[in-house]
Design a protein around this motif. Structure first.
Motif, PDB file in Angstrom:
ATOM      1  N   LEU A   1       0.826  -1.204   0.000  1.00 55.97           N
ATOM      2  CA  LEU A   1       0.000   0.000   0.000  1.00 55.97           C
ATOM      3  C   LEU A   1       0.865   1.261   0.000  1.00 55.97           C
ATOM      4  O   LEU A   1       0.623   2.208  -0.754  1.00 55.97           O
ATOM      5  CB  LEU A   1      -0.929   0.003   1.212  1.00 55.97           C
ATOM      6  N   LEU A   2       1.894   1.260   0.845  1.00 59.82           N
ATOM      7  CA  LEU A   2       2.774   2.418   0.934  1.00 59.82           C
ATOM      8  C   LEU A   2       3.541   2.646  -0.364  1.00 59.82           C
ATOM      9  O   LEU A   2       3.681   3.788  -0.835  1.00 59.82           O
ATOM     10  CB  LEU A   2       3.748   2.250   2.102  1.00 59.82           C
ATOM     11  N   VAL A   3       4.036   1.544  -0.967  1.00 53.45           N
ATOM     12  CA  VAL A   3       4.794   1.646  -2.211  1.00 53.45           C
ATOM     13  C   VAL A   3       3.898   2.160  -3.342  1.00 53.45           C
ATOM     14  O   VAL A   3       4.274   3.061  -4.094  1.00 53.45           O
ATOM     15  CB  VAL A   3       5.426   0.296  -2.590  1.00 53.45           C
ATOM     16  N   LEU A   4       2.701   1.589  -3.460  1.00 52.73           N
ATOM     17  CA  LEU A   4       1.783   2.013  -4.517  1.00 52.73           C
ATOM     18  C   LEU A   4       1.320   3.461  -4.312  1.00 52.73           C
ATOM     19  O   LEU A   4       1.161   4.214  -5.270  1.00 52.73           O
ATOM     20  CB  LEU A   4       0.576   1.076  -4.563  1.00 52.73           C
ATOM     21  N   THR A   5       1.099   3.815  -3.034  1.00 53.83           N
ATOM     22  CA  THR A   5       0.706   5.198  -2.747  1.00 53.83           C
ATOM     23  C   THR A   5       1.811   6.162  -3.151  1.00 53.83           C
ATOM     24  O   THR A   5       1.554   7.215  -3.742  1.00 53.83           O
ATOM     25  CB  THR A   5       0.393   5.375  -1.251  1.00 53.83           C
ATOM     26  N   LEU A   6       3.049   5.816  -2.852  1.00 57.38           N
ATOM     27  CA  LEU A   6       4.189   6.650  -3.207  1.00 57.38           C
ATOM     28  C   LEU A   6       4.340   6.764  -4.723  1.00 57.38           C
ATOM     29  O   LEU A   6       4.553   7.856  -5.258  1.00 57.38           O
ATOM     30  CB  LEU A   6       5.463   6.078  -2.588  1.00 57.38           C
ATOM     31  N   LEU A   7       4.198   5.607  -5.410  1.00 62.64           N
ATOM     32  CA  LEU A   7       4.383   5.596  -6.865  1.00 62.64           C
ATOM     33  C   LEU A   7       3.252   6.313  -7.593  1.00 62.64           C
ATOM     34  O   LEU A   7       3.482   7.174  -8.441  1.00 62.64           O
ATOM     35  CB  LEU A   7       4.491   4.156  -7.369  1.00 62.64           C
ATOM     36  N   THR A   8       2.015   5.930  -7.279  1.00 62.29           N
ATOM     37  CA  THR A   8       0.872   6.457  -8.044  1.00 62.29           C
ATOM     38  C   THR A   8       0.308   7.753  -7.473  1.00 62.29           C
ATOM     39  O   THR A   8      -0.349   8.508  -8.191  1.00 62.29           O
ATOM     40  CB  THR A   8      -0.268   5.415  -8.086  1.00 62.29           C
ATOM     41  N   GLY A   9       0.554   8.009  -6.187  1.00 60.56           N
ATOM     42  CA  GLY A   9      -0.006   9.199  -5.571  1.00 60.56           C
ATOM     43  C   GLY A   9       0.959  10.354  -5.442  1.00 60.56           C
ATOM     44  O   GLY A   9       0.539  11.495  -5.229  1.00 60.56           O
ATOM     45  N   VAL A  10       2.263  10.086  -5.580  1.00 60.63           N
ATOM     46  CA  VAL A  10       3.263  11.138  -5.417  1.00 60.63           C
ATOM     47  C   VAL A  10       4.192  11.229  -6.619  1.00 60.63           C
ATOM     48  O   VAL A  10       4.241  12.248  -7.320  1.00 60.63           O
ATOM     49  CB  VAL A  10       4.089  10.921  -4.125  1.00 60.63           C
TER      50      VAL A  10
END
Length: 210
Positions: free
Chosen positions: A19-28
């Motif tokens: 979740l953290l990795v995907l949030t960082l990649l797709t959200g930031v």
């Protein structure tokens, strides 16, 4: 029991990391990268296709404005679904068409009234507009009500009035219209058009330097 708890904890931990990795990649990272590329290659479009005059932003080339005086070229009517009482340059609060049918008495009256006003406003001492000269876009709003463009025919109909109001020659104003007339996209998509805001900005500059 301990193995079950341990496995559950591992799964939760793996899920949290994902979740953290995907949030960082797709959200930031991805939004920042797209924004960076857009600003680097298409900064004007990325910032709203703003049009400036004497260093100040006066609007967007993508959104039609209302409220011009008769010294300037007039846009299409804006008969949308709601009005903005805070900034009258952007009259529409809700983008949309009138939703009136083609045989609606209200729509017919709106068109007739608009045509009469176009004829009256654009007739000058030495040039009289005929009702048959008034193009459809002069008396009807677009599907969004926010169309920033008018047809070359409607722009040409306004030339004499604009020239008279600004102390310019008809030839000067007509040349300005020709210079701001865009052809069909890729040569075959849509119709020739004139951006009203861009034309009026150029007109203001011409009138100021006459």
């Amino acid at each position: 029991m301990n193995n079950s708890v341990t496995n559950t904890a591992r799964l939760l931990g793996a899920g949290l990391r994902a979740l953290l990795v995907l949030t960082l990649l797709t959200g930031v990272i991805y939004p920042l990268a797209v924004t960076g590329v857009a600003q680097a290659l298409f900064s004007n479009k990325a910032n709203g296709s703003e049009i400036t005059y004497e260093g100040k932003v006066v609007g967007s080339s993508l959104i039609g404005q209302q409220g011009y005086s008769l010294n300037y070229f007039q846009p299409r009517p804006a008969n949308g679904l709601g009005e903005n009482s805070l900034n009258t340059q952007y009259k529409l609060l809700l983008s949309g068409a009138t939703n009136l049918s083609a045989d609606s008495k209200d729509l017919i009256k709106q068109v007739d009234d608009a045509k009469a006003k176009v004829v009256e406003d654009n007739s000058t001492a030495d040039y009289k507009v005929k009702p048959s000269q008034v193009p459809a876009d002069a008396v009807t709003s677009s599907g969004s009500g926010l169309d920033p463009d008018i047809s070359p025919a409607y722009a040409d109909l306004q030339v004499h009035r604009v020239a008279e109001k600004n102390g310019l020659t008809v030839a000067q104003v007509r040349k300005l219209v020709d210079e701001h007339t865009d052809g069909r996209t890729l040569g075959f998509i849509g119709e020739p058009r004139v951006n009203v805001l861009e034309l009026n900005v150029a007109l203001k500059g011409l009138a100021a330097n006459k």
